[in-house]
Design a protein around this motif. Structure first.
Motif, PDB file in Angstrom:
ATOM      1  N   PHE A  21       9.797 110.188  31.749  1.00 52.52           N
ATOM      2  CA  PHE A  21       9.830 108.719  31.747  1.00 52.52           C
ATOM      3  C   PHE A  21      11.245 108.196  31.853  1.00 52.52           C
ATOM      4  O   PHE A  21      12.213 108.860  31.502  1.00 52.52           O
ATOM      5  CB  PHE A  21       9.215 108.177  30.451  1.00 52.52           C
ATOM      6  CG  PHE A  21       7.966 108.894  30.053  1.00 52.52           C
ATOM      7  CD1 PHE A  21       6.775 108.632  30.713  1.00 52.52           C
ATOM      8  CD2 PHE A  21       7.973 109.848  29.054  1.00 52.52           C
ATOM      9  CE1 PHE A  21       5.628 109.309  30.356  1.00 52.52           C
ATOM     10  CE2 PHE A  21       6.833 110.521  28.699  1.00 52.52           C
ATOM     11  CZ  PHE A  21       5.651 110.248  29.348  1.00 52.52           C
ATOM     12  N   VAL A  59       3.891 104.020  27.417  1.00 50.83           N
ATOM     13  CA  VAL A  59       5.169 104.717  27.567  1.00 50.83           C
ATOM     14  C   VAL A  59       5.741 104.540  28.966  1.00 50.83           C
ATOM     15  O   VAL A  59       6.918 104.794  29.196  1.00 50.83           O
ATOM     16  CB  VAL A  59       5.042 106.230  27.277  1.00 50.83           C
ATOM     17  CG1 VAL A  59       4.870 106.447  25.806  1.00 50.83           C
ATOM     18  CG2 VAL A  59       3.916 106.841  28.070  1.00 50.83           C
ATOM     19  N   LEU A  60       4.875 104.146  29.890  1.00 54.18           N
ATOM     20  CA  LEU A  60       5.355 104.038  31.263  1.00 54.18           C
ATOM     21  C   LEU A  60       5.903 102.666  31.569  1.00 54.18           C
ATOM     22  O   LEU A  60       6.868 102.515  32.283  1.00 54.18           O
ATOM     23  CB  LEU A  60       4.207 104.342  32.225  1.00 54.18           C
ATOM     24  CG  LEU A  60       3.732 105.778  32.145  1.00 54.18           C
ATOM     25  CD1 LEU A  60       2.554 105.976  33.069  1.00 54.18           C
ATOM     26  CD2 LEU A  60       4.865 106.723  32.508  1.00 54.18           C
ATOM     27  N   ARG A  99       4.822 103.361  20.341  1.00 52.71           N
ATOM     28  CA  ARG A  99       5.379 104.091  21.470  1.00 52.71           C
ATOM     29  C   ARG A  99       5.234 105.595  21.260  1.00 52.71           C
ATOM     30  O   ARG A  99       4.864 106.333  22.175  1.00 52.71           O
ATOM     31  CB  ARG A  99       6.844 103.730  21.625  1.00 52.71           C
ATOM     32  CG  ARG A  99       7.373 103.933  22.997  1.00 52.71           C
ATOM     33  CD  ARG A  99       7.263 102.670  23.840  1.00 52.71           C
ATOM     34  NE  ARG A  99       8.324 101.742  23.443  1.00 52.71           N
ATOM     35  CZ  ARG A  99       9.624 101.979  23.682  1.00 52.71           C
ATOM     36  NH1 ARG A  99      10.015 103.081  24.292  1.00 52.71           N
ATOM     37  NH2 ARG A  99      10.519 101.110  23.331  1.00 52.71           N
ATOM     38  N   HIS A 113      11.304 108.867  26.395  1.00 51.62           N
ATOM     39  CA  HIS A 113      10.632 108.810  25.100  1.00 51.62           C
ATOM     40  C   HIS A 113      10.622 110.156  24.398  1.00 51.62           C
ATOM     41  O   HIS A 113      10.134 111.131  24.925  1.00 51.62           O
ATOM     42  CB  HIS A 113       9.176 108.377  25.283  1.00 51.62           C
ATOM     43  CG  HIS A 113       9.056 107.032  25.866  1.00 51.62           C
ATOM     44  ND1 HIS A 113       9.416 105.902  25.181  1.00 51.62           N
ATOM     45  CD2 HIS A 113       8.614 106.615  27.072  1.00 51.62           C
ATOM     46  CE1 HIS A 113       9.193 104.857  25.937  1.00 51.62           C
ATOM     47  NE2 HIS A 113       8.718 105.254  27.104  1.00 51.62           N
ATOM     48  N   MET A 114      11.181 110.157  23.202  1.00 50.48           N
ATOM     49  CA  MET A 114      11.101 111.353  22.361  1.00 50.48           C
ATOM     50  C   MET A 114      10.576 110.920  20.998  1.00 50.48           C
ATOM     51  O   MET A 114      10.701 109.752  20.621  1.00 50.48           O
ATOM     52  CB  MET A 114      12.489 111.993  22.182  1.00 50.48           C
ATOM     53  CG  MET A 114      13.006 112.651  23.449  1.00 50.48           C
ATOM     54  SD  MET A 114      14.676 113.282  23.231  1.00 50.48           S
ATOM     55  CE  MET A 114      14.389 114.714  22.215  1.00 50.48           C
ATOM     56  N   LEU A 152       3.201 108.141  23.500  1.00 50.60           N
ATOM     57  CA  LEU A 152       3.846 109.343  24.032  1.00 50.60           C
ATOM     58  C   LEU A 152       3.007 110.584  23.737  1.00 50.60           C
ATOM     59  O   LEU A 152       2.743 111.404  24.619  1.00 50.60           O
ATOM     60  CB  LEU A 152       5.240 109.503  23.429  1.00 50.60           C
ATOM     61  CG  LEU A 152       5.944 110.826  23.734  1.00 50.60           C
ATOM     62  CD1 LEU A 152       6.257 110.935  25.230  1.00 50.60           C
ATOM     63  CD2 LEU A 152       7.207 110.980  22.910  1.00 50.60           C
ATOM     64  N   GLN A 207      12.523 105.824  29.979  1.00 53.69           N
ATOM     65  CA  GLN A 207      13.131 105.635  28.641  1.00 53.69           C
ATOM     66  C   GLN A 207      13.273 106.939  27.857  1.00 53.69           C
ATOM     67  O   GLN A 207      13.515 106.906  26.657  1.00 53.69           O
ATOM     68  CB  GLN A 207      12.301 104.647  27.824  1.00 53.69           C
ATOM     69  CG  GLN A 207      12.700 103.200  28.008  1.00 53.69           C
ATOM     70  CD  GLN A 207      12.031 102.588  29.223  1.00 53.69           C
ATOM     71  OE1 GLN A 207      11.029 103.123  29.713  1.00 53.69           O
ATOM     72  NE2 GLN A 207      12.573 101.514  29.736  1.00 53.69           N
ATOM     73  N   GLU A 227      10.681  98.723  29.562  1.00 52.73           N
ATOM     74  CA  GLU A 227      11.283  97.540  28.946  1.00 52.73           C
ATOM     75  C   GLU A 227      12.629  97.941  28.379  1.00 52.73           C
ATOM     76  O   GLU A 227      12.866  99.113  28.188  1.00 52.73           O
ATOM     77  CB  GLU A 227      10.410  96.921  27.850  1.00 52.73           C
ATOM     78  CG  GLU A 227      10.557  97.583  26.509  1.00 52.73           C
ATOM     79  CD  GLU A 227       9.367  98.440  26.159  1.00 52.73           C
ATOM     80  OE1 GLU A 227       9.093  98.580  24.968  1.00 52.73           O
ATOM     81  OE2 GLU A 227       8.733  98.983  27.071  1.00 52.73           O
TER      82      GLU A 227
END
Lengths: 224, 486
Positions: free
Chosen positions: A87, B482-483, B391, A91-92, B395, A89, B486
């Motif tokens: 992704f 998650v996609l 989030r 994400h973790m 994820l 961002q 922002e």
């Protein structure tokens, strides 16, 4: 042989046609970039290919299976088994270390294996940062952890959403080099991007505009 | 690494590395568990606590003599054996008589009692000065003290005027030191033989006079003048038997027998009743707010010396037991003691039971409310945690987590919080209960070992129940979050 095939796929939100009768196919082992301005339908397409959304109409064949009519539970299984996600961002899970974040992916897929997870981190050059929390890693390092997490279960398809959107050039090149390696090993890559440089790294670029495929560009210089 | 170990690793990491957030959830469970454990401890301990507490409101059982029987220290201690010693807080004996203070021309009700027991049965008695510790000391009620103007240290001369009308006394009761007795019995030929006698300081016969004027002069009529016959009685204790130390006058057997019978049935005459006067030192003034303020209290030995008897009118008992047990003890006394009967002070026993009932109901209600509040609090916190971790949940789902994995992870975190909160609650709850107990009831409580597992199980159950709604929300989160950038 095509790994992914979209046939007349439309996605309609109320009056908005996010995808309008799109058809395309991606071969096994191919490296494809999807480009287009904001609102062109990139994210919608990404959601559908990533088994996180279903089209309003049309067929989506992934590895020969039509995923456009599956239950969300089945879609979760397919996503887990066949797709690795990256992704923008990066994400973790913010309270887990780098290696633990990689292991989360193993945990949902099959069996957590710390040794294998550490090897994957070694592949993205973060072997000695494995015990760090996300807050202790730079953006580029976090995205490399996400690449390691995406490849840990050996997916047939890696789906990346603006993977370099938040990275500086040095880290962008590291990530693109990793993609090139994965491509050489036969992994299919679909990369959604704004960045022409990232798109140029792929074999083929599909340009979306207003929910339709505007054009396809074959990269003559690929691999050179 | 197994899946289970990874699961535990994720859950503990979530709680330990996200400290500030989870601390709130832990606190709400922990505080809830603390109050619950504390209340349950008090709830379990309340009957015992209150039982002891109620004992300060006075006696809840009375021991009275049975009809025709005598209550004295002997029959009292026999009756007290029917009540377990560890539950008998105190037993105060009372003997009431009228005493005169001739110097002031006043007359008071005097109570002979055991001051060491009064302290236990009537803890609400308030004494200015001190309780009498020796004989010849009195405790004076506030009303009397005000009337006659005595203070601790004053002396009082009190007189016991034996009740007039000897008919009220039995022959046995009449045989007191210094008593003058008189009696009459039918002698020979239906004529009455009259006797009168004086007792010495040890209630033995000092002198005996006989009026046998109705008897045949040559026989029975000789009795009053026969010194040898009369001298036999000196120093003897009543009752007597003819032939047992007393020999009949020859030729006057019937009259002699009548003399012995008359002495045996002789009672103290009003005219002969001698007032007894003793000097006392006032040690304290008693304030109770009740009728006791109109009494003078003296020790039982003094009372016995003045009235010549160790009889008691009543004993007030303070027993630390519930209404049912009290009833059983009263029954045991009535069944096993021939001289004594037991009565419950219904007013005290009944109000004890009703207050206890209300108190336990109140604690139960508060427990329920705290339980509910804890659940709401934990649920709200977990809800906030879920929305904060939207989030992350997205994820996890995008990475392939099934709904049941998400459920298991949140439930696992909830149960882990419940475990920690329960242990914390059991320990702090005991401290809380201890503090309440010491401050409110003035006594400490014992740790219930069962409290620890109970608190842990209950708080885990509460935590799990509180997580149900937040989990529902977590499961509903769309992985696509998650996609969307922002």
């Amino acid at each position: 042989m095509s790994l992914l095939e979209l046939k007349n796929v439309s996605k309609i939100y109320g009056d908005l046609k996010a995808l309008d009768n799109v058809s395309l196919h991606v071969d096994q082992g191919e490296w494809v970039a999807i480009m287009g301005p904001s609102g062109s339908g990139k994210s919608t397409m990404m959601n559908i290919i990533g088994c996180m959304d279903k089209p309003t109409s049309g067929e989506v064949l992934l590895d020969g299976v039509d995923i456009s009519r599956e239950s969300s539970k089945k879609l979760t299984d397919i996503r887990r088994d066949k797709i690795g996600l990256i992704f923008q961002q990066f994400h973790m899970v913010n309270y887990l270390t780098a290696v633990e974040n990689v292991m989360v992916s193993q945990y949902y897929h099959s069996m957590p294996d710390e040794k294998e997870a550490l090897e994957a981190l070694g592949r993205v050059g973060l072997r000695e940062r494995a015990r760090h929390l996300p807050s202790q890693l730079s953006g580029g390092e976090q995205q490399r952890v996400c690449v390691a997490r995406a490849l840990i279960n050996h997916p047939e398809l890696i789906l990346a959403d603006e993977p370099t959107g938040n990275l500086d050039e040095a880290n962008e090149n590291i990530v693109l080099d990793l993609f090139a390696q994965l491509h050489k090993e036969g992994t299919t890559l679909i990369v959604v991007t704004h960045d022409p440089e990232v798109a140029d790294a792929a074999q083929r670029t599909i340009v979306l505009e207003h929910g339709k495929v505007a054009r396809e560009v074959i990269n003559e210089n690929f691999g050179k | 690494m197994t899946k289970r170990r990874m699961f535990l690793r994720m859950i503990t990491a979530s709680l330990l590395r996200r400290r500030s957030r989870m601390l709130i959830a832990l606190l709400s469970i922990g505080i809830g568990a603390t109050i619950l454990a504390g209340l349950v401890t008090i709830y379990v301990d309340v009957p015992r606590q209150m039982g002891a507490q109620f004992r300060s409101y006075g006696a809840n059982m009375l021991l009275l003599p049975r009809e025709g029987a005598v209550l004295n220290s002997e029959s009292l201690s026999e009756a007290l054996r029917q009540i377990p010693a560890d539950q008998l807080v105190g037993a105060a004996p009372y003997r009431y008589v009228r005493l005169d203070m001739t110097t002031r021309q006043q007359s008071f009700t005097a109570a002979g009692t055991d001051f060491t027991q009064i302290v236990k049965t009537s803890p609400y008695f308030s004494v200015e000065g001190a309780y009498p510790a020796e004989t010849r000391q009195v405790l004076v009620g506030k009303a009397i003290a005000d009337t006659i103007g005595v203070k601790p240290g004053s002396t009082m001369e009190l007189t016991y005027q034996p009740v007039s009308g000897a008919a009220d006394k039995t022959p046995e009761e009449s045989r007191v030191p210094g008593a003058r007795l008189s009696g009459k019995v039918e002698g020979f030929g239906g004529g009455m033989v009259y006797v009168s006698a004086v007792l010495d300081d040890e209630a033995r016969l000092l002198s005996v006079t006989v009026d046998a004027s109705t008897q045949t002069p040559e026989y029975g009529g000789r009795v009053p003048e026969d010194e040898a016959f009369l001298r036999q009685f000196t120093g003897k204790s009543l009752p007597l038997t003819l032939g047992g130390g007393i020999d009949a006058l020859t030729g006057a057997t019937v009259t002699s027998s009548a003399v012995v019978d008359a002495l045996n049935s002789a009672t103290e005459t009003a005219a002969a009743a001698r007032p007894r006067t003793m000097n006392f030192t006032v040690t304290g003034i008693l304030t109770t707010g009740g009728e006791e303020e109109g009494y003078v209290f003296l020790s039982l030995p003094d009372m016995e010396a003045m009235t010549g008897t160790d009889q008691l009118d009543v004993a007030e008992l303070s027993v630390s037991a519930g209404a049912d047990r009290l009833e059983a003890y009263a029954g045991a006394v009535s069944e096993n003691c021939e001289n004594v009967q037991a009565r419950l002070v219904k007013r005290v026993a009944r109000s004890e039971a009703s207050v206890l009932e209300k108190l336990t109901a109140l604690v139960f209600l508060v427990t329920l409310v705290v339980l509910l509040l804890t659940m709401i609090c934990v649920s709200t916190t977990m809800m906030a945690v879920v929305s904060e971790r939207r989030r992350e949940i997205g994820l996890r789902k995008a990475l392939g987590a099934s709904d049941s994995s998400i459920r298991a992870e949140f439930l696992g975190e909830g149960l882990f919080l419940g475990l920690l909160g329960g242990v914390m609650g059991a320990v702090l709850g005991f401290v809380f209960a201890q503090v309440v107990s010491v401050n409110v009831f003035g006594s400490s409580i014992t740790f219930q070992p069962l409290l620890l597992p109970a608190a842990v199980i209950v708080s885990m159950a509460i935590a799990a129940a509180s997580c149900l709604l937040p989990i529902k929300h977590a499961v509903a989160i769309d992985p696509a979050v998650v996609l969307k950038g922002e």
